[in-house]
Design a protein around this motif. Structure first.
Motif, PDB file in Angstrom:
ATOM      1  N   GLY A   1       0.811  -1.212   0.000  1.00  0.00           N
ATOM      2  CA  GLY A   1       0.000   0.000   0.000  1.00  0.00           C
ATOM      3  C   GLY A   1       0.839   1.255   0.000  1.00  0.00           C
ATOM      4  O   GLY A   1       0.506   2.239  -0.671  1.00  0.00           O
TER       5      GLY A   1
ATOM      6  N   GLN B   1       2.223   1.920  -3.493  1.00  0.00           N
ATOM      7  CA  GLN B   1       1.239   2.522  -4.387  1.00  0.00           C
ATOM      8  C   GLN B   1       0.994   3.987  -4.047  1.00  0.00           C
ATOM      9  O   GLN B   1       0.768   4.809  -4.937  1.00  0.00           O
TER      10      GLN B   1
ATOM     11  N   THR C   1      -5.213  -1.132  -8.094  1.00  0.00           N
ATOM     12  CA  THR C   1      -5.413  -1.863  -6.839  1.00  0.00           C
ATOM     13  C   THR C   1      -5.343  -3.383  -7.018  1.00  0.00           C
ATOM     14  O   THR C   1      -5.581  -4.124  -6.069  1.00  0.00           O
TER      15      THR C   1
ATOM     16  N   ARG D   1      -6.263  -2.296   1.662  1.00  0.00           N
ATOM     17  CA  ARG D   1      -5.320  -1.386   0.986  1.00  0.00           C
ATOM     18  C   ARG D   1      -5.922  -0.851  -0.314  1.00  0.00           C
ATOM     19  O   ARG D   1      -5.694   0.300  -0.686  1.00  0.00           O
ATOM     20  N   SER D   2      -6.708  -1.676  -1.008  1.00  0.00           N
ATOM     21  CA  SER D   2      -7.361  -1.230  -2.243  1.00  0.00           C
ATOM     22  C   SER D   2      -8.293  -0.054  -1.979  1.00  0.00           C
ATOM     23  O   SER D   2      -8.309   0.937  -2.705  1.00  0.00           O
TER      24      SER D   2
ATOM     25  N   VAL E   1      -6.249   3.089  -1.252  1.00  0.00           N
ATOM     26  CA  VAL E   1      -5.665   3.660  -2.474  1.00  0.00           C
ATOM     27  C   VAL E   1      -6.734   4.356  -3.308  1.00  0.00           C
ATOM     28  O   VAL E   1      -6.531   5.466  -3.809  1.00  0.00           O
TER      29      VAL E   1
ATOM     30  N   THR F   1     -10.434  -0.863 -14.215  1.00  0.00           N
ATOM     31  CA  THR F   1     -10.501  -1.780 -13.083  1.00  0.00           C
ATOM     32  C   THR F   1     -11.432  -2.942 -13.417  1.00  0.00           C
ATOM     33  O   THR F   1     -12.331  -2.813 -14.244  1.00  0.00           O
TER      34      THR F   1
END
Length: 230
Positions: free
Chosen positions: A149, A152, A173, A180-181, A184, A203
């Motif tokens: 994370g 990113q 992600t 963490r996705s 972000v 995505t």
């Protein structure tokens, strides 16, 4: 206001004697301060559309209009200059330089963007942006000591430090866990709105669509559905 506009965009590849049409006439408008998400099955054309929009490969036909200029008819040197100065990029992998600290990664981006800031000013700006993304205390850390994370977030910092007008995010992600996705994507959403950036996101994760203002579903090189979510 539509800073970025795509008109009747097509892309075809020659596979022997067979022409494979990946994009079949795409029309799309992107607004400042908003995130447009491209979704669809593998092979639907979403990543091809993003790379053409970003000037990373040419279209077969159609126009890519950015700030009143047609990228489709520009010379490659001019497109490269726009990419360096006005576009930011985030990918599935952070692609950080292993021997540079978080702070140095951002200073390098300012050098690539031909920033007129002094060395001292570049360092100050790098620290300001790292603080903005919650990494003030990690400025001297190398990629090997950063979590996924954190890497990113450094990549996002690098993508926005030169104050781009467009942000292109290709599966940013995909390599992160759910928590963490979300962190972000929340950061990308916050920066898009705060800095009034136009963001184009690819995505495959449905839960990430809640952060988008517009969701464009692609199938077989066509836009199947274009939905405003905000």
């Amino acid at each position: 206001m539509a800073l970025f506009k795509i008109d009747n965009l097509t892309k075809a590849f020659q596979n022997g004697e067979v022409e494979e049409r990946v994009l079949r006439g795409i029309d799309l408008k992107l607004k400042q301060g908003e995130i447009t998400a491209l979704v669809g099955a593998s092979g639907s054309g979403k990543s091809t559309l993003l790379t053409i929009a970003a000037g990373l490969q040419p279209a077969t036909d159609g126009d890519v209009m950015f700030d009143g200029e047609n990228l489709s008819t520009m010379k490659q040197d001019d497109i490269r200059q726009i990419r360096a100065e006005k576009f930011g990029f985030i990918f599935q992998s952070s692609h950080l330089v292993p021997f540079l600290t978080a702070e140095e990664q951002l200073v390098l981006m300012l050098d690539v963007a031909d920033s007129k800031l002094s060395k001292k000013e570049k360092l100050a700006e790098a620290r300001r942006v790292l603080e903005l993304v919650g990494l003030k205390d990690r400025k001297d850390a190398y990629p090997a000591s950063l979590s996924g994370g954190e890497k990113q977030r450094v990549a996002i910092s690098r993508a926005i430090i030169h104050k781009p007008e467009m942000l292109f995010a290709d599966e940013p992600t995909a390599s992160l866990d759910s928590k963490r996705s979300q962190e972000v994507m929340q950061l990308i959403q916050d920066l898009t709105r705060k800095l009034n950036i136009t963001t184009l996101l690819v995505t495959h994760e449905e839960e990430m669509l809640e952060y988008a203002d517009q969701v464009v579903t692609m199938k077989d090189g066509l836009i199947k559905e274009d939905k405003i979510t905000a």
